[in-house]
Design a protein around this motif. Structure first.
Motif, PDB file in Angstrom:
ATOM      1  N   SER A  45       0.822  -1.204   0.000  1.00  0.00           N
ATOM      2  CA  SER A  45       0.000   0.000   0.000  1.00  0.00           C
ATOM      3  C   SER A  45       0.858   1.256   0.000  1.00  0.00           C
ATOM      4  N   SER A  46       2.024   1.224   0.685  1.00  0.00           N
ATOM      5  CA  SER A  46       2.825   2.447   0.710  1.00  0.00           C
ATOM      6  C   SER A  46       3.401   2.740  -0.671  1.00  0.00           C
ATOM      7  N   ILE A  47       3.719   1.700  -1.419  1.00  0.00           N
ATOM      8  CA  ILE A  47       4.221   1.912  -2.783  1.00  0.00           C
ATOM      9  C   ILE A  47       3.099   2.527  -3.635  1.00  0.00           C
ATOM     10  N   GLU A  48       1.882   1.980  -3.448  1.00  0.00           N
ATOM     11  CA  GLU A  48       0.753   2.494  -4.220  1.00  0.00           C
ATOM     12  C   GLU A  48       0.505   3.956  -3.926  1.00  0.00           C
ATOM     13  N   GLU A  49       0.567   4.306  -2.615  1.00  0.00           N
ATOM     14  CA  GLU A  49       0.318   5.683  -2.240  1.00  0.00           C
ATOM     15  C   GLU A  49       1.358   6.610  -2.853  1.00  0.00           C
ATOM     16  N   ARG A  50       2.613   6.149  -2.856  1.00  0.00           N
ATOM     17  CA  ARG A  50       3.667   6.994  -3.395  1.00  0.00           C
ATOM     18  C   ARG A  50       3.396   7.272  -4.875  1.00  0.00           C
ATOM     19  N   GLU A  51       2.869   6.277  -5.564  1.00  0.00           N
ATOM     20  CA  GLU A  51       2.594   6.487  -6.982  1.00  0.00           C
ATOM     21  C   GLU A  51       1.435   7.464  -7.199  1.00  0.00           C
ATOM     22  N   HIS A  52       0.492   7.432  -6.273  1.00  0.00           N
ATOM     23  CA  HIS A  52      -0.693   8.258  -6.478  1.00  0.00           C
ATOM     24  C   HIS A  52      -0.524   9.689  -6.018  1.00  0.00           C
ATOM     25  N   LEU A  53       0.327   9.911  -5.050  1.00  0.00           N
ATOM     26  CA  LEU A  53       0.495  11.272  -4.532  1.00  0.00           C
ATOM     27  C   LEU A  53       1.851  11.821  -4.965  1.00  0.00           C
ATOM     28  N   GLN A  54       1.818  12.814  -5.804  1.00  0.00           N
ATOM     29  CA  GLN A  54       3.058  13.423  -6.276  1.00  0.00           C
ATOM     30  C   GLN A  54       3.144  14.836  -5.704  1.00  0.00           C
ATOM     31  N   VAL A  55       4.280  15.202  -5.154  1.00  0.00           N
ATOM     32  CA  VAL A  55       4.443  16.551  -4.600  1.00  0.00           C
ATOM     33  C   VAL A  55       5.617  17.215  -5.307  1.00  0.00           C
ATOM     34  N   TYR A  56       5.321  18.263  -6.055  1.00  0.00           N
ATOM     35  CA  TYR A  56       6.362  18.965  -6.806  1.00  0.00           C
ATOM     36  C   TYR A  56       6.651  20.300  -6.144  1.00  0.00           C
ATOM     37  N   LEU A  57       7.915  20.674  -6.155  1.00  0.00           N
ATOM     38  CA  LEU A  57       8.292  21.994  -5.651  1.00  0.00           C
ATOM     39  C   LEU A  57       8.693  22.864  -6.832  1.00  0.00           C
ATOM     40  N   ARG A  58       8.096  24.062  -6.902  1.00  0.00           N
ATOM     41  CA  ARG A  58       8.528  25.010  -7.928  1.00  0.00           C
ATOM     42  C   ARG A  58       9.110  26.225  -7.218  1.00  0.00           C
ATOM     43  N   ILE A  59      10.328  26.565  -7.565  1.00  0.00           N
ATOM     44  CA  ILE A  59      10.960  27.753  -6.970  1.00  0.00           C
ATOM     45  C   ILE A  59      10.909  28.858  -8.009  1.00  0.00           C
ATOM     46  N   ARG A  60      10.211  29.929  -7.670  1.00  0.00           N
ATOM     47  CA  ARG A  60      10.047  30.982  -8.675  1.00  0.00           C
ATOM     48  C   ARG A  60      11.276  31.897  -8.689  1.00  0.00           C
ATOM     49  N   PRO A  61      11.476  32.585  -9.830  1.00  0.00           N
ATOM     50  CA  PRO A  61      12.589  33.550  -9.866  1.00  0.00           C
ATOM     51  C   PRO A  61      12.257  34.756  -8.995  1.00  0.00           C
ATOM     52  N   PHE A  62      13.278  35.512  -8.629  1.00  0.00           N
ATOM     53  CA  PHE A  62      13.013  36.751  -7.894  1.00  0.00           C
ATOM     54  C   PHE A  62      12.262  37.724  -8.791  1.00  0.00           C
ATOM     55  N   THR A  63      11.307  38.432  -8.210  1.00  0.00           N
ATOM     56  CA  THR A  63      10.661  39.505  -8.974  1.00  0.00           C
ATOM     57  C   THR A  63      11.676  40.641  -9.081  1.00  0.00           C
ATOM     58  N   SER A  64      11.417  41.590  -9.996  1.00  0.00           N
ATOM     59  CA  SER A  64      12.402  42.672 -10.157  1.00  0.00           C
ATOM     60  C   SER A  64      12.536  43.476  -8.862  1.00  0.00           C
ATOM     61  N   ALA A  65      11.405  43.622  -8.128  1.00  0.00           N
ATOM     62  CA  ALA A  65      11.480  44.375  -6.863  1.00  0.00           C
ATOM     63  C   ALA A  65      12.385  43.655  -5.867  1.00  0.00           C
ATOM     64  N   GLU A  66      12.259  42.327  -5.838  1.00  0.00           N
ATOM     65  CA  GLU A  66      13.094  41.559  -4.901  1.00  0.00           C
ATOM     66  C   GLU A  66      14.570  41.632  -5.288  1.00  0.00           C
ATOM     67  N   SER A  67      14.829  41.544  -6.605  1.00  0.00           N
ATOM     68  CA  SER A  67      16.226  41.639  -7.050  1.00  0.00           C
ATOM     69  C   SER A  67      16.796  43.009  -6.706  1.00  0.00           C
ATOM     70  N   ASP A  68      15.974  44.056  -6.958  1.00  0.00           N
ATOM     71  CA  ASP A  68      16.443  45.415  -6.654  1.00  0.00           C
ATOM     72  C   ASP A  68      16.772  45.563  -5.174  1.00  0.00           C
ATOM     73  N   ASN A  69      16.002  44.866  -4.331  1.00  0.00           N
ATOM     74  CA  ASN A  69      16.266  44.948  -2.887  1.00  0.00           C
ATOM     75  C   ASN A  69      17.435  44.078  -2.454  1.00  0.00           C
ATOM     76  N   GLY A  70      18.011  43.350  -3.406  1.00  0.00           N
ATOM     77  CA  GLY A  70      19.131  42.473  -3.077  1.00  0.00           C
ATOM     78  C   GLY A  70      18.734  41.385  -2.098  1.00  0.00           C
ATOM     79  N   GLU A  71      17.568  40.759  -2.365  1.00  0.00           N
ATOM     80  CA  GLU A  71      17.070  39.794  -1.385  1.00  0.00           C
ATOM     81  C   GLU A  71      17.745  38.425  -1.461  1.00  0.00           C
ATOM     82  N   SER A  72      18.537  38.190  -2.493  1.00  0.00           N
ATOM     83  CA  SER A  72      19.161  36.875  -2.606  1.00  0.00           C
ATOM     84  C   SER A  72      20.128  36.640  -1.446  1.00  0.00           C
ATOM     85  N   GLN A  73      19.892  35.575  -0.706  1.00  0.00           N
ATOM     86  CA  GLN A  73      20.782  35.278   0.423  1.00  0.00           C
ATOM     87  C   GLN A  73      21.268  33.834   0.373  1.00  0.00           C
ATOM     88  N   ASP A  74      21.185  33.272  -0.829  1.00  0.00           N
ATOM     89  CA  ASP A  74      21.680  31.910  -1.046  1.00  0.00           C
ATOM     90  C   ASP A  74      21.207  30.918   0.005  1.00  0.00           C
TER      91      ASP A  74
END
Ligand SMILES: Nc1ncnc2c1ncn2[C@@H]1O[C@H](COP(=O)(O)OP(=O)(O)OP(=O)(O)O)[C@@H](O)[C@H]1O
Length: 252
Positions: A45-74
Protein backbone atom coordinates in the motif's frame (compact mmCIF):
# COMPACT_ATOMS: atom_id res chain seq x y z
CA UNK A 1 -15.03 40.69 20.33
CA UNK A 2 -16.76 42.97 22.85
CA UNK A 3 -17.55 41.49 26.27
CA UNK A 4 -20.59 42.42 28.30
CA UNK A 5 -20.84 40.49 31.63
CA UNK A 6 -24.45 41.62 32.26
CA UNK A 7 -25.74 40.38 28.99
CA UNK A 8 -27.38 36.95 29.42
CA UNK A 9 -27.28 36.31 25.72
CA UNK A 10 -23.57 36.86 25.63
CA UNK A 11 -23.05 34.63 28.67
CA UNK A 12 -25.00 31.90 26.94
CA UNK A 13 -22.79 32.32 23.89
CA UNK A 14 -19.66 32.10 26.02
CA UNK A 15 -20.97 28.93 27.69
CA UNK A 16 -21.80 27.47 24.31
CA UNK A 17 -18.30 28.39 23.10
CA UNK A 18 -16.78 26.67 26.12
CA UNK A 19 -18.86 23.54 25.44
CA UNK A 20 -17.74 23.44 21.85
CA UNK A 21 -14.10 23.87 22.87
CA UNK A 22 -14.53 21.16 25.51
CA UNK A 23 -15.85 18.68 22.94
CA UNK A 24 -12.95 19.40 20.64
CA UNK A 25 -10.35 18.96 23.37
CA UNK A 26 -11.94 15.68 24.47
CA UNK A 27 -11.93 14.58 20.89
CA UNK A 28 -8.25 15.34 20.58
CA UNK A 29 -7.49 13.41 23.75
CA UNK A 30 -9.29 10.33 22.46
CA UNK A 31 -6.99 7.44 21.75
CA UNK A 32 -7.59 6.74 18.07
CA UNK A 33 -4.94 4.05 17.72
CA UNK A 34 -7.49 1.23 17.78
CA UNK A 35 -9.27 2.79 14.81
CA UNK A 36 -6.17 2.52 12.66
CA UNK A 37 -5.72 -1.22 12.33
CA UNK A 38 -2.57 -2.32 10.56
CA UNK A 39 -3.04 -2.67 6.82
CA UNK A 40 -2.88 -6.24 5.51
CA UNK A 41 -0.02 -5.54 3.12
CA UNK A 42 1.73 -2.41 4.38
CA UNK A 43 4.58 -2.47 1.89
CA UNK A 44 2.31 -2.81 -1.13
CA UNK A 45 0.00 0.00 0.00
CA UNK A 46 2.83 2.45 0.71
CA UNK A 47 4.22 1.91 -2.78
CA UNK A 48 0.75 2.49 -4.22
CA UNK A 49 0.32 5.68 -2.24
CA UNK A 50 3.67 6.99 -3.39
CA UNK A 51 2.59 6.49 -6.98
CA UNK A 52 -0.69 8.26 -6.48
CA UNK A 53 0.49 11.27 -4.53
CA UNK A 54 3.06 13.42 -6.28
CA UNK A 55 4.44 16.55 -4.60
CA UNK A 56 6.36 18.97 -6.81
CA UNK A 57 8.29 21.99 -5.65
CA UNK A 58 8.53 25.01 -7.93
CA UNK A 59 10.96 27.75 -6.97
CA UNK A 60 10.05 30.98 -8.68
CA UNK A 61 12.59 33.55 -9.87
CA UNK A 62 13.01 36.75 -7.89
CA UNK A 63 10.66 39.50 -8.97
CA UNK A 64 12.40 42.67 -10.16
CA UNK A 65 11.48 44.38 -6.86
CA UNK A 66 13.09 41.56 -4.90
CA UNK A 67 16.23 41.64 -7.05
CA UNK A 68 16.44 45.41 -6.65
CA UNK A 69 16.27 44.95 -2.89
CA UNK A 70 19.13 42.47 -3.08
CA UNK A 71 17.07 39.79 -1.38
CA UNK A 72 19.16 36.88 -2.61
CA UNK A 73 20.78 35.28 0.42
CA UNK A 74 21.68 31.91 -1.05
CA UNK A 75 19.47 30.00 1.31
CA UNK A 76 17.94 27.63 -1.26
CA UNK A 77 20.10 25.17 -3.15
CA UNK A 78 18.57 22.74 -5.62
CA UNK A 79 20.08 19.27 -5.70
CA UNK A 80 18.60 17.85 -8.92
CA UNK A 81 16.29 16.23 -9.59
CA UNK A 82 14.24 16.08 -6.42
CA UNK A 83 15.92 17.66 -3.41
CA UNK A 84 16.42 21.14 -1.97
CA UNK A 85 18.86 22.17 0.71
CA UNK A 86 17.54 25.01 2.85
CA UNK A 87 19.80 27.18 4.95
CA UNK A 88 18.90 30.10 7.15
CA UNK A 89 19.06 33.37 5.24
CA UNK A 90 22.48 34.71 6.18
CA UNK A 91 21.01 37.98 7.46
CA UNK A 92 18.27 36.36 9.52
CA UNK A 93 18.22 36.69 13.27
CA UNK A 94 17.84 32.93 13.66
CA UNK A 95 21.04 32.36 11.65
CA UNK A 96 22.98 34.82 13.79
CA UNK A 97 21.61 33.65 17.12
CA UNK A 98 21.19 29.98 16.31
CA UNK A 99 22.29 27.85 19.27
CA UNK A 100 22.95 25.02 16.86
CA UNK A 101 25.56 26.63 14.61
CA UNK A 102 26.17 23.44 12.66
CA UNK A 103 22.48 23.25 11.70
CA UNK A 104 22.54 26.86 10.57
CA UNK A 105 25.53 26.12 8.33
CA UNK A 106 24.59 22.72 6.98
CA UNK A 107 20.87 23.39 6.58
CA UNK A 108 18.13 20.86 6.04
CA UNK A 109 17.27 18.72 3.03
CA UNK A 110 13.76 18.19 1.73
CA UNK A 111 12.84 15.68 -0.93
CA UNK A 112 9.97 15.98 -3.43
CA UNK A 113 8.77 14.03 -6.46
CA UNK A 114 10.73 16.60 -8.46
CA UNK A 115 12.07 20.10 -7.93
CA UNK A 116 11.65 22.75 -10.63
CA UNK A 117 14.03 25.69 -10.52
CA UNK A 118 13.44 29.38 -11.36
CA UNK A 119 14.30 28.87 -15.03
CA UNK A 120 11.47 26.35 -15.53
CA UNK A 121 8.95 27.47 -18.13
CA UNK A 122 5.19 27.05 -17.76
CA UNK A 123 5.29 24.50 -20.60
CA UNK A 124 8.03 22.43 -18.97
CA UNK A 125 6.19 22.41 -15.65
CA UNK A 126 2.96 21.30 -17.32
CA UNK A 127 4.74 18.55 -19.26
CA UNK A 128 6.46 17.27 -16.13
CA UNK A 129 3.59 17.41 -13.66
CA UNK A 130 0.03 17.56 -14.94
CA UNK A 131 0.02 16.42 -18.57
CA UNK A 132 -0.06 12.71 -17.73
CA UNK A 133 -2.91 13.30 -15.31
CA UNK A 134 -4.88 14.95 -18.09
CA UNK A 135 -4.21 11.94 -20.31
CA UNK A 136 -5.53 9.68 -17.52
CA UNK A 137 -8.66 11.81 -17.32
CA UNK A 138 -9.25 11.34 -21.02
CA UNK A 139 -9.20 7.61 -20.34
CA UNK A 140 -11.69 7.83 -17.48
CA UNK A 141 -9.53 8.65 -14.45
CA UNK A 142 -9.95 11.40 -11.87
CA UNK A 143 -7.28 13.62 -10.36
CA UNK A 144 -7.00 16.52 -7.99
CA UNK A 145 -4.33 19.15 -8.50
CA UNK A 146 -3.70 21.98 -6.07
CA UNK A 147 -1.00 24.51 -5.31
CA UNK A 148 0.18 25.17 -1.80
CA UNK A 149 2.52 27.86 -0.53
CA UNK A 150 2.90 31.12 1.35
CA UNK A 151 1.51 34.30 -0.08
CA UNK A 152 3.49 35.55 -3.08
CA UNK A 153 5.01 32.12 -3.65
CA UNK A 154 3.74 31.89 -7.23
CA UNK A 155 0.60 29.75 -6.90
CA UNK A 156 -1.60 31.89 -9.16
CA UNK A 157 1.17 32.26 -11.71
CA UNK A 158 1.61 28.49 -11.80
CA UNK A 159 -2.08 27.80 -11.92
CA UNK A 160 -3.43 30.41 -14.28
CA UNK A 161 -0.42 32.34 -15.50
CA UNK A 162 -0.57 35.56 -17.50
CA UNK A 163 -2.45 35.47 -20.83
CA UNK A 164 0.80 35.21 -22.79
CA UNK A 165 2.23 32.46 -20.61
CA UNK A 166 -0.59 30.13 -19.60
CA UNK A 167 -0.43 28.06 -16.44
CA UNK A 168 -1.44 24.46 -15.81
CA UNK A 169 -5.22 25.01 -15.77
CA UNK A 170 -5.61 26.62 -19.22
CA UNK A 171 -3.08 24.14 -20.61
CA UNK A 172 -5.07 21.23 -19.19
CA UNK A 173 -8.31 22.56 -20.66
CA UNK A 174 -6.62 23.08 -24.04
CA UNK A 175 -5.44 19.45 -24.09
CA UNK A 176 -8.87 18.18 -23.04
CA UNK A 177 -10.82 20.19 -25.59
CA UNK A 178 -8.41 19.48 -28.42
CA UNK A 179 -8.46 15.75 -27.61
CA UNK A 180 -12.13 15.01 -27.33
CA UNK A 181 -13.14 16.08 -30.86
CA UNK A 182 -15.90 13.78 -31.99
CA UNK A 183 -16.27 12.29 -28.51
CA UNK A 184 -18.10 15.41 -27.33
CA UNK A 185 -21.48 14.43 -25.89
CA UNK A 186 -23.80 16.55 -27.98
CA UNK A 187 -27.07 15.61 -26.30
CA UNK A 188 -28.26 17.60 -23.33
CA UNK A 189 -29.79 14.75 -21.36
CA UNK A 190 -27.20 14.79 -18.55
CA UNK A 191 -25.67 17.55 -16.45
CA UNK A 192 -22.54 17.41 -14.26
CA UNK A 193 -23.42 17.47 -10.59
CA UNK A 194 -20.90 18.13 -7.80
CA UNK A 195 -17.50 16.64 -8.55
CA UNK A 196 -18.04 13.12 -9.79
CA UNK A 197 -21.76 12.81 -10.32
CA UNK A 198 -24.26 13.72 -12.99
CA UNK A 199 -28.01 14.08 -13.11
CA UNK A 200 -30.27 12.91 -15.89
CA UNK A 201 -32.49 15.72 -17.10
CA UNK A 202 -36.19 15.39 -17.80
CA UNK A 203 -37.55 16.91 -21.02
CA UNK A 204 -38.65 20.02 -19.13
CA UNK A 205 -35.20 20.40 -17.53
CA UNK A 206 -33.54 19.95 -20.93
CA UNK A 207 -35.71 22.76 -22.32
CA UNK A 208 -34.77 24.96 -19.32
CA UNK A 209 -31.07 24.26 -19.84
CA UNK A 210 -31.34 25.07 -23.54
CA UNK A 211 -33.14 28.33 -22.75
CA UNK A 212 -30.51 29.21 -20.14
CA UNK A 213 -27.73 28.58 -22.67
CA UNK A 214 -29.43 30.68 -25.34
CA UNK A 215 -29.94 33.47 -22.84
CA UNK A 216 -26.28 33.33 -21.79
CA UNK A 217 -25.05 33.57 -25.39
CA UNK A 218 -27.51 36.40 -26.11
CA UNK A 219 -26.21 38.35 -23.09
CA UNK A 220 -22.64 37.71 -24.20
CA UNK A 221 -23.34 39.01 -27.69
CA UNK A 222 -25.11 42.07 -26.33
CA UNK A 223 -22.34 42.88 -23.92
CA UNK A 224 -19.74 42.43 -26.67
CA UNK A 225 -21.71 44.79 -28.86
CA UNK A 226 -21.99 47.46 -26.21
CA UNK A 227 -18.36 46.93 -25.28
CA UNK A 228 -19.32 46.14 -21.70
CA UNK A 229 -17.88 42.73 -21.34
CA UNK A 230 -19.77 42.00 -18.16
CA UNK A 231 -19.54 38.25 -18.42
CA UNK A 232 -15.85 38.34 -19.21
CA UNK A 233 -15.07 40.59 -16.31
CA UNK A 234 -17.13 38.43 -13.96
CA UNK A 235 -15.35 35.33 -15.16
CA UNK A 236 -12.01 37.09 -14.93
CA UNK A 237 -12.70 38.22 -11.39
CA UNK A 238 -13.64 34.71 -10.44
CA UNK A 239 -10.52 33.31 -12.03
CA UNK A 240 -8.24 35.92 -10.58
CA UNK A 241 -9.53 35.11 -7.12
CA UNK A 242 -8.15 32.23 -5.15
CA UNK A 243 -8.62 29.62 -7.84
CA UNK A 244 -5.63 27.54 -7.07
CA UNK A 245 -6.93 24.02 -7.34
CA UNK A 246 -8.92 21.99 -9.80
CA UNK A 247 -10.13 18.48 -10.05
CA UNK A 248 -10.09 16.70 -13.33
CA UNK A 249 -13.10 14.47 -13.73
CA UNK A 250 -14.09 12.37 -16.66
CA UNK A 251 -17.48 13.05 -18.23
CA UNK A 252 -16.53 11.82 -21.67
N1 LIG B 1 7.57 31.16 -12.33
C1 LIG B 1 7.47 32.51 -12.29
N2 LIG B 1 8.13 33.25 -13.17
C2 LIG B 1 8.05 34.60 -13.15
N3 LIG B 1 7.35 35.29 -12.23
C3 LIG B 1 6.67 34.60 -11.31
C4 LIG B 1 6.69 33.17 -11.29
N4 LIG B 1 5.94 32.75 -10.25
C5 LIG B 1 5.46 33.86 -9.68
N5 LIG B 1 5.89 34.96 -10.30
C6 LIG B 1 5.58 36.34 -9.92
O1 LIG B 1 5.68 36.40 -8.50
C7 LIG B 1 4.64 37.19 -7.95
C8 LIG B 1 3.80 36.39 -6.97
O2 LIG B 1 3.17 35.33 -7.65
P1 LIG B 1 1.64 34.93 -7.40
O3 LIG B 1 0.75 36.12 -7.42
O4 LIG B 1 1.34 33.85 -8.38
O5 LIG B 1 1.72 34.38 -5.91
P2 LIG B 1 0.58 33.66 -5.05
O6 LIG B 1 1.23 32.50 -4.39
O7 LIG B 1 -0.61 33.34 -5.90
O8 LIG B 1 0.26 34.78 -4.00
P3 LIG B 1 -1.07 34.96 -3.09
O9 LIG B 1 -1.18 33.72 -2.23
O10 LIG B 1 -0.75 36.16 -2.30
O11 LIG B 1 -2.23 35.12 -4.04
C9 LIG B 1 3.83 37.71 -9.13
O12 LIG B 1 4.34 39.00 -9.47
C10 LIG B 1 4.14 36.72 -10.25
O13 LIG B 1 4.03 37.30 -11.53
Amino acid sequence: MESSPNNNNNNNHHQADRQVVQVQVDDLKRDLSSEFSPLPDAQHSSIEEREHLQVYLRIRPFTSAESDNGESQDCVTIEPPDTVLLKHPSLSLSARLSADRSLAQTGQRFQFSQVYGPETTQGELFQGTVKDLVKDVLEGGNSLVFTYGVTNAGKTFTFLGPDADAGILPRSLAVIFSSIDERVFTETTVKPHRCHEFTRLSRTQQAEEAAFKRNLFRQLKESEKSNISLLNSTNKTLLEGKLQSFSLCCYL
